[in-house]
Write a protein that holds these residues in place. Structure first.
Motif, PDB file in Angstrom:
ATOM      1  N   UNK A  43      -1.628   0.927   7.850  1.00 21.17           N
ATOM      2  CA  UNK A  43      -2.745   0.046   7.515  1.00 21.17           C
ATOM      3  C   UNK A  43      -3.819   0.759   6.731  1.00 21.17           C
ATOM      4  N   UNK A  44      -4.052   2.022   7.032  1.00 20.34           N
ATOM      5  CA  UNK A  44      -5.034   2.811   6.284  1.00 20.34           C
ATOM      6  C   UNK A  44      -4.593   2.963   4.834  1.00 20.34           C
ATOM      7  N   UNK A  45      -3.296   3.209   4.637  1.00 21.89           N
ATOM      8  CA  UNK A  45      -2.767   3.337   3.272  1.00 21.89           C
ATOM      9  C   UNK A  45      -2.995   2.043   2.494  1.00 21.89           C
ATOM     10  N   UNK A  46      -2.704   0.922   3.126  1.00 22.53           N
ATOM     11  CA  UNK A  46      -2.881  -0.366   2.453  1.00 22.53           C
ATOM     12  C   UNK A  46      -4.358  -0.639   2.175  1.00 22.53           C
ATOM     13  N   UNK A  47      -5.221  -0.255   3.110  1.00 17.76           N
ATOM     14  CA  UNK A  47      -6.656  -0.469   2.931  1.00 17.76           C
ATOM     15  C   UNK A  47      -7.202   0.334   1.751  1.00 17.76           C
ATOM     16  N   UNK A  48      -6.748   1.570   1.624  1.00 21.90           N
ATOM     17  CA  UNK A  48      -7.223   2.392   0.509  1.00 21.90           C
ATOM     18  C   UNK A  48      -6.765   1.831  -0.829  1.00 21.90           C
ATOM     19  N   UNK A  49      -5.665   1.095  -0.817  1.00 20.90           N
ATOM     20  CA  UNK A  49      -5.174   0.481  -2.048  1.00 20.90           C
ATOM     21  C   UNK A  49      -6.039  -0.703  -2.463  1.00 20.90           C
ATOM     22  N   UNK A  51      -1.116  -5.969  -6.211  1.00 18.80           N
ATOM     23  CA  UNK A  51      -0.083  -6.817  -5.609  1.00 18.80           C
ATOM     24  C   UNK A  51       1.292  -6.179  -5.757  1.00 18.80           C
ATOM     25  N   UNK A  52       1.608  -5.724  -6.966  1.00 17.67           N
ATOM     26  CA  UNK A  52       2.937  -5.142  -7.196  1.00 17.67           C
ATOM     27  C   UNK A  52       3.100  -3.807  -6.460  1.00 17.67           C
ATOM     28  N   UNK A  53       2.012  -3.038  -6.369  1.00 19.63           N
ATOM     29  CA  UNK A  53       2.078  -1.782  -5.617  1.00 19.63           C
ATOM     30  C   UNK A  53       2.325  -2.056  -4.135  1.00 19.63           C
ATOM     31  N   UNK A  54       1.642  -3.066  -3.605  1.00 16.12           N
ATOM     32  CA  UNK A  54       1.823  -3.419  -2.197  1.00 16.12           C
ATOM     33  C   UNK A  54       3.234  -3.923  -1.931  1.00 16.12           C
ATOM     34  N   UNK A  55       3.774  -4.722  -2.847  1.00 17.32           N
ATOM     35  CA  UNK A  55       5.142  -5.213  -2.685  1.00 17.32           C
ATOM     36  C   UNK A  55       6.127  -4.038  -2.707  1.00 17.32           C
ATOM     37  N   UNK A  56       5.888  -3.086  -3.617  1.00 18.00           N
ATOM     38  CA  UNK A  56       6.731  -1.892  -3.646  1.00 18.00           C
ATOM     39  C   UNK A  56       6.600  -1.079  -2.369  1.00 18.00           C
ATOM     40  N   UNK A  57       5.392  -1.011  -1.848  1.00 21.98           N
ATOM     41  CA  UNK A  57       5.123  -0.321  -0.589  1.00 21.98           C
ATOM     42  C   UNK A  57       5.909  -0.973   0.553  1.00 21.98           C
ATOM     43  N   UNK A  58       5.886  -2.314   0.596  1.00 24.76           N
ATOM     44  CA  UNK A  58       6.626  -3.040   1.630  1.00 24.76           C
ATOM     45  C   UNK A  58       8.126  -2.814   1.488  1.00 24.76           C
ATOM     46  N   UNK A  59       8.599  -2.815   0.242  1.00 27.65           N
ATOM     47  CA  UNK A  59      10.031  -2.595   0.004  1.00 27.65           C
ATOM     48  C   UNK A  59      10.437  -1.187   0.442  1.00 27.65           C
ATOM     49  N   UNK A  60       9.587  -0.208   0.167  1.00 32.07           N
ATOM     50  CA  UNK A  60       9.906   1.177   0.536  1.00 32.07           C
ATOM     51  C   UNK A  60       9.999   1.332   2.049  1.00 32.07           C
ATOM     52  N   UNK A 110       5.768  -2.701   9.657  1.00 32.50           N
ATOM     53  CA  UNK A 110       4.855  -2.388   8.553  1.00 32.50           C
ATOM     54  C   UNK A 110       5.165  -3.259   7.343  1.00 32.50           C
ATOM     55  N   UNK A 111       6.431  -3.349   6.986  1.00 36.51           N
ATOM     56  CA  UNK A 111       6.830  -4.115   5.803  1.00 36.51           C
ATOM     57  C   UNK A 111       6.407  -5.565   5.915  1.00 36.51           C
ATOM     58  N   UNK A 112       6.658  -6.167   7.075  1.00 36.32           N
ATOM     59  CA  UNK A 112       6.280  -7.569   7.277  1.00 36.32           C
ATOM     60  C   UNK A 112       4.769  -7.745   7.211  1.00 36.32           C
ATOM     61  N   UNK A 113       4.031  -6.808   7.798  1.00 34.08           N
ATOM     62  CA  UNK A 113       2.566  -6.903   7.797  1.00 34.08           C
ATOM     63  C   UNK A 113       1.991  -6.727   6.396  1.00 34.08           C
ATOM     64  N   UNK A 114       2.567  -5.825   5.632  1.00 34.90           N
ATOM     65  CA  UNK A 114       2.097  -5.598   4.262  1.00 34.90           C
ATOM     66  C   UNK A 114       2.268  -6.857   3.423  1.00 34.90           C
ATOM     67  N   UNK A 115       3.442  -7.471   3.499  1.00 30.97           N
ATOM     68  CA  UNK A 115       3.690  -8.701   2.744  1.00 30.97           C
ATOM     69  C   UNK A 115       2.783  -9.834   3.218  1.00 30.97           C
TER      70      UNK A 115
END
Length: 286
Positions: A139-145, A157-166, A193-198
């Motif tokens: 969550x901290x990683x996503x927040x900094x983004x 948006x695309x970075x977060x989607x890539x993050x979720x995919x990774x 994590x992936x589900x929460x990111x999306x």
């Protein structure tokens, strides 16, 4: 008693003495219960409170503390959350029994290996096996983004989607270590994590970009008055126990389609009570 003590009462000047009295009464009740509490241990002896397991709220608090210890000293380094996340996922994987058994099968006698597994979490306090801490750091990683960044919305948006995919792919690669919430396996954590990111990306688009928030009004109190809403089902169970009402314990309400329907009905009841309490400015302090 604890609820009376930690409640945040309306700050409108009315009934101020009553609110203060309720807090003191609540504190006195907590002290009294701590003083008289006794339990029977597994060996049949009489024991006091066992602090070995902090329960869910304690685990959440420890996870936040563990991440603060890692994040705050390195917060000026942009990539530190990502590095810590990778380290926590790797550590989480290393604590899994399958990995430990593989690494130490020929290095330690069986008795020492079992002892090592059982005590590993104690050595790594407050990170334990890294599962809860890794999800908080995600969550901290996503927040900094998304927060304090001048990056365009499209790139975010695309970075977060890539993050979720990774996180999803890494979780898939670690499936051999198991998929279990109770054991905090890496795959379960990474897929969560992936589900929460999306979900976050979708909600960010709807609520922050499109400004569509009215749809969330029915669940608003769950987010703004979280601890009160979380504990309401416990109060419900206590009320049923004190009154002796057994109707809601019927098996039909806990299995099959009737159980699913009752889950939605019960959730609606709890949200309605939470909404009412929130409007009356009754909340528990976090």
């Amino acid at each position: 008693g604890c609820s009376l003590f930690i409640s945040v009462y309306p700050n409108n000047g009315k009934h101020a003495r009553l609110h203060k009295a309720l807090q003191y009464i609540g504190l006195a009740m907590v002290v009294f219960v701590y003083a008289i509490f006794r339990r029977t241990t597994r060996t049949g002896d009489v024991g006091w409170i066992d602090f070995s397991y902090p329960e869910i709220l304690g685990l959440i608090g420890l996870a936040y503390f563990a991440i603060a210890v890692l994040y705050i000293p390195f917060r000026k380094w942009k990539w530190s959350p990502v590095v810590w996340l990778l380290a926590l996922v790797a550590y989480n994987a290393a604590t899994m029994p399958a990995v430990i058994n593989y690494l130490y099968a020929n290095a330690l006698p069986l008795e020492q290996g079992i002892w090592f597994v059982r005590h590993l979490r104690g050595w790594a306090w407050p990170w334990e096996n890294g599962s809860s801490a890794s999800m908080v750091m995600a969550g901290v990683v996503l927040s900094t983004l998304y927060l304090g960044s001048s990056t365009s919305l499209r790139k975010k948006v695309f970075t977060a989607i890539g993050y979720a995919a990774a996180t999803g792919v890494i979780g898939y690669l670690l499936v051999p270590l198991g998929i279990s919430k109770n054991r905090g396996t890496p795959t379960w954590c990474l897929w969560t994590m992936s589900a929460c990111i999306l979900s976050f990306v979708l909600l960010y688009w709807i609520c922050d970009v499109k400004k569509k928030t009215a749809w969330a009004l029915p669940v608003y109190s769950a987010g703004s008055n979280t601890l009160t809403t979380y504990l309401l089902p416990d109060y419900w169970e206590m009320l049923l126990g004190v009154t002796g009402i057994s109707f809601f314990s019927m098996q039909i309400l806990h299995s099959g389609w009737t159980g699913v329907v009752w889950c939605f009905v019960f959730t609606g009841i709890m949200l309605a009570i939470s909404t009412y309490l929130t409007k009356k400015q009754v909340r528990l302090a976090l």
